[in-house]
Write an enzyme that holds these catalytic residues in place. Structure first.
Site, PDB file in Angstrom:
ATOM      1  N   GLU A 211       0.864  -1.188   0.000  1.00  0.00           N
ATOM      2  CA  GLU A 211       0.000   0.000   0.000  1.00  0.00           C
ATOM      3  C   GLU A 211       0.897   1.233   0.000  1.00  0.00           C
ATOM      4  OE1 GLU A 211      -2.709   0.445   3.279  1.00  0.00           O
ATOM      5  OE2 GLU A 211      -3.422  -1.613   3.182  1.00  0.00           O
ATOM      6  N   GLU A 260     -13.476   5.100  -0.347  1.00  0.00           N
ATOM      7  CA  GLU A 260     -14.313   4.291   0.551  1.00  0.00           C
ATOM      8  C   GLU A 260     -15.101   5.253   1.432  1.00  0.00           C
ATOM      9  OE1 GLU A 260     -12.360   0.446   1.871  1.00  0.00           O
ATOM     10  OE2 GLU A 260     -10.577   1.587   1.314  1.00  0.00           O
ATOM     11  N   LYS A 263     -16.083   4.923   5.305  1.00  0.00           N
ATOM     12  CA  LYS A 263     -15.071   4.837   6.355  1.00  0.00           C
ATOM     13  C   LYS A 263     -15.111   6.068   7.251  1.00  0.00           C
ATOM     14  CE  LYS A 263     -11.178   1.930   4.863  1.00  0.00           C
ATOM     15  NZ  LYS A 263      -9.747   1.965   4.484  1.00  0.00           N
ATOM     16  N   GLU A 268      -9.867   8.951   6.011  1.00  0.00           N
ATOM     17  CA  GLU A 268      -9.825   7.591   5.466  1.00  0.00           C
ATOM     18  C   GLU A 268     -10.706   7.412   4.230  1.00  0.00           C
ATOM     19  OE1 GLU A 268      -7.922   5.152   6.424  1.00  0.00           O
ATOM     20  OE2 GLU A 268      -7.029   6.147   8.145  1.00  0.00           O
TER      21      GLU A 268
END
Length: 287
Positions: A211, A260, A263, A268
């Protein structure tokens, strides 16, 4: 592509695509798989063998599990035996030569990272957690998956770390460490981890960056342009290796493919190359 769990719909879509895949063993499955090779074989049958035509590259046993993390500490002792059992199941299926087994760790496992040559692992987690993982990787000749972020060290230390150093845009060397010169924080983190591996008996273990990325909103120094600059520079940089291992391309995965939006906290939600509505945020230019 990296999948954090064996999502069957996505795996079906990947059949015959030629896209190689890191597939994760979800943290909640690790305790069961650690108990027996039979449990590992059942998981392998359901998620790997039943998905013929998918080019599985690695199986990642857990993501950022650590004895120091309250949410995953109870699973940590199960990671090494689960890795061994998945490998044994792969060997029995005749896939031990094709699919590698590892686990994805955060750089929170480092006790020291500056200068990079002084890199070392946290001693309190070495005997029961890191050392067995490193021994497995050494004996198997498998890589360590490492999640590398420059964003968080940057915002935690704005006084000493410049935005340019964190985003591959520094015009000159920032850190001199013996014979090595560092113009970006990414290389420094990777080489600090290599130094720590050497001190722990893992000198021959390769690092795959599982990542890395930069958020486009939600916090300090975030914007669509900042994310574009970081991810573009990351992709164009990794082919050249690090000062400690020059000329050896780094296999790296951009986080994240898509925002996302469910989240929390806010920071995030905004790491994707695409918005949650599937629209691209910016073009990536390859040098």
């Amino acid at each position: 592509m990296r999948l954090y769990n064996p999502n069957q719909a996505i795996l079906q879509a990947l059949r015959g695509s030629g896209i190689s895949v890191i597939v994760g063993v979800p943290n909640e499955d690790i305790q069961r798989i650690a108990q027996s090779v039979g449990a590992a074989q059942a998981w392998l049958q359901q998620n790997i063998l039943n998905n013929a035509g998918v080019d599985f590259r690695y199986i990642a046993v857990g993501n950022e599990i650590s004895p120091l993390d309250g949410g995953s500490a109870r699973i940590a002792p199960c990671v090494p035996p689960a890795m061994y059992n998945i490998k044994a199941a792969l060997n029995r299926a005749g896939l031990g030569h094709k699919i590698k087994v590892s686990t994805a760790l955060s750089t929170g496992i480092l006790a020291q990272s500056f200068p990079p040559s002084a890199g070392s692992f946290r001693p309190e987690i070495r005997p029961s957690f890191l050392d067995p993982i490193i021994e497995f990787l050494v004996n198997s000749q498998f890589p360590l998956l490492l999640n590398v972020y420059t964003y968080f060290p940057y915002i935690d230390n704005l006084k000493d770390i410049s935005l340019e150093y964190a985003t591959f845009t520094s015009p000159s060397v920032v850190v001199r460490d013996g014979p090595f010169q560092y113009q970006n924080l990414f290389d420094a983190i990777v080489d600090a981890t290599y130094a720590a591996l050497e001190k722990a008996g893992g000198a021959n273990v390769e690092i795959v960056v599982s990542e890395s990325g930069w958020p486009s909103a939600g916090g300090t120094a975030t914007s669509v342009d900042a994310a574009r600059i970081y991810n573009t520079n990351l992709i164009n940089h990794v082919r050249g290796g690090t000062p400690k291992r020059p000329g050896k391309p780094i296999e790296a995965y951009v986080f994240d493919l898509i925002d996302e939006d469910q989240k929390s906290p806010e920071i995030e939600k905004h790491w994707g190359l695409f918005y949650a509505n599937k629209q691209p945020k910016y073009p990536i230019t390859f040098a």
